[in-house]
Design a protein around this motif. Sequence first.
Motif, PDB file in Angstrom:
ATOM      1  N   LEU A 144       0.820  -1.215   0.000  1.00 16.50           N
ATOM      2  CA  LEU A 144       0.000   0.000   0.000  1.00 16.50           C
ATOM      3  C   LEU A 144       0.855   1.266   0.000  1.00 16.50           C
ATOM      4  O   LEU A 144       0.503   2.257  -0.651  1.00 16.50           O
ATOM      5  CB  LEU A 144      -0.945  -0.015   1.200  1.00 16.50           C
ATOM      6  CG  LEU A 144      -2.059  -1.070   1.122  1.00 16.50           C
ATOM      7  CD1 LEU A 144      -2.862  -1.088   2.412  1.00 16.50           C
ATOM      8  CD2 LEU A 144      -2.981  -0.793  -0.062  1.00 16.50           C
ATOM      9  N   ILE A 145       1.953   1.241   0.723  1.00 13.39           N
ATOM     10  CA  ILE A 145       2.854   2.407   0.721  1.00 13.39           C
ATOM     11  C   ILE A 145       3.425   2.629  -0.672  1.00 13.39           C
ATOM     12  O   ILE A 145       3.485   3.768  -1.166  1.00 13.39           O
ATOM     13  CB  ILE A 145       3.984   2.213   1.751  1.00 13.39           C
ATOM     14  CG1 ILE A 145       3.414   2.263   3.180  1.00 13.39           C
ATOM     15  CG2 ILE A 145       5.062   3.286   1.576  1.00 13.39           C
ATOM     16  CD1 ILE A 145       4.410   1.888   4.252  1.00 13.39           C
ATOM     17  N   ALA A 146       3.815   1.535  -1.334  1.00 14.30           N
ATOM     18  CA  ALA A 146       4.327   1.644  -2.703  1.00 14.30           C
ATOM     19  C   ALA A 146       3.250   2.165  -3.646  1.00 14.30           C
ATOM     20  O   ALA A 146       3.525   2.991  -4.530  1.00 14.30           O
ATOM     21  CB  ALA A 146       4.840   0.283  -3.182  1.00 14.30           C
ATOM     22  N   ALA A 147       2.009   1.715  -3.435  1.00 12.45           N
ATOM     23  CA  ALA A 147       0.905   2.166  -4.289  1.00 12.45           C
ATOM     24  C   ALA A 147       0.631   3.654  -4.089  1.00 12.45           C
ATOM     25  O   ALA A 147       0.344   4.373  -5.051  1.00 12.45           O
ATOM     26  CB  ALA A 147      -0.346   1.346  -3.985  1.00 12.45           C
ATOM     27  N   ILE A 148       0.715   4.128  -2.852  1.00 14.61           N
ATOM     28  CA  ILE A 148       0.521   5.557  -2.575  1.00 14.61           C
ATOM     29  C   ILE A 148       1.610   6.372  -3.262  1.00 14.61           C
ATOM     30  O   ILE A 148       1.344   7.427  -3.854  1.00 14.61           O
ATOM     31  CB  ILE A 148       0.528   5.813  -1.054  1.00 14.61           C
ATOM     32  CG1 ILE A 148      -0.754   5.259  -0.423  1.00 14.61           C
ATOM     33  CG2 ILE A 148       0.656   7.312  -0.752  1.00 14.61           C
ATOM     34  CD1 ILE A 148      -0.783   5.329   1.083  1.00 14.61           C
ATOM     35  N   ASN A 149       2.839   5.888  -3.194  1.00 15.45           N
ATOM     36  CA  ASN A 149       3.961   6.614  -3.816  1.00 15.45           C
ATOM     37  C   ASN A 149       3.841   6.672  -5.338  1.00 15.45           C
ATOM     38  O   ASN A 149       4.472   7.526  -5.977  1.00 15.45           O
ATOM     39  CB  ASN A 149       5.286   5.957  -3.427  1.00 15.45           C
ATOM     40  CG  ASN A 149       5.617   6.160  -1.956  1.00 15.45           C
ATOM     41  OD1 ASN A 149       5.171   7.130  -1.336  1.00 15.45           O
ATOM     42  ND2 ASN A 149       6.384   5.250  -1.381  1.00 15.45           N
TER      43      ASN A 149
END
Length: 396
Positions: A304-309
């Motif tokens: 999810l953090i990668a998707a937000i970035n």
Amino acid sequence: MRSRQGITELFSTFLQFDADRVIGWATEAKLRRNITNRQNKLAKPENSEDFWVTYWYKEWLSQSENLASGHISAYLQEVCYWAANKTVTHFSSGQYTLSDCFQAIVTKTDKVLQGFKPDMGFNIKNYASAIFSSELKELLRQQKEVDISTDWRLLRKLTQKRLVESLENAGLNLAIDNYVLAWKCYQALYAPRKEKGTRKLARPDDAVWDNIAKLYNQERLTQSQPGPECNGTTIEKWLIACAKATRAYLYPNMASLNATTGDNSGEFQDILPQLRQESLLSEIVVQEEIAERKSQQDRISDVLIAAINQLDEQGQNIIKYYYQGSLTQSQIAKELGVKQYTISRKLSKCKDTLLIKLATWSKESLHISLNSSVLDYMSTVLEEWLQNYYKPQDSY
């Protein structure tokens, strides 16, 4: 709020209120005895919250331990409190207190357990918080509708599914077919001119009731087991009973867990089901299973953090403002100098993107079959993850 000390207290004590103020914790004797007995049977002491959450969840699944739901309910007391606190703070009406809201949703533990999927690596507190908040908001919305409606307007707005659920909840199972048919006839024949600017709907006059009864008596003959022939007075009584059952179902009385029963024999929280038999479930939940779930949680956070970035700058800012700053969409629009509908659309699009990333990863890495119920679950968990991820470090 004062925290409870020790695993035994964590899974056997409940919040006590004095009016709208928390005054402490009450120990439920049966739960305390139960968890103490289980602890004594373990080869070595176990003080991990994750261990006992998993333990009671499996007991609940196996249906061999009918106190398991009570243990989880005790564990989620503070989660329920903060969900009620957050919701009532943003609710415009002062009709319902924090205590009212807490009591209204504290009984939803089974719904939390029914939707919770630990094999996906999520935390039960995060999931419960989302469910409690959602249930309370819907409950308050429904109650507002119930409060402002006459019986006749309520019956006009009602769906057949909700009516049947209400009648079943009221224990009127044997008369459901008759009541539903009477309601359908009412829906078909009573459609008065709407008065602009009011939610009131007057009682049908006697002539209308006679016509409804006439239609009912014709249609009842098409039923597999025809009900009795009725006049307008009987039909009206039936529909008043339908409205009463619906109000009780949409918003049941908020009785305190600490209220005494009618015969003064004890408190509601003492009336928990007795243990039928010792669980056949293994006493020890393998620690590797807990470690694996923790690993899954970490991997999901990474996804999810990668998707937000990967979102564009505007999308990242909108997500951040919305969840970290607790700003409304209108406030975010003003901050970014755009229209409110732009924020609404962009926020929905960003959340859909994150949900697709999470669903795709879950299917490929956890081999989870995707369907509407799983996606609904993931959406709820995503919402709670975003709230937790952007939550200031010094907050609850």
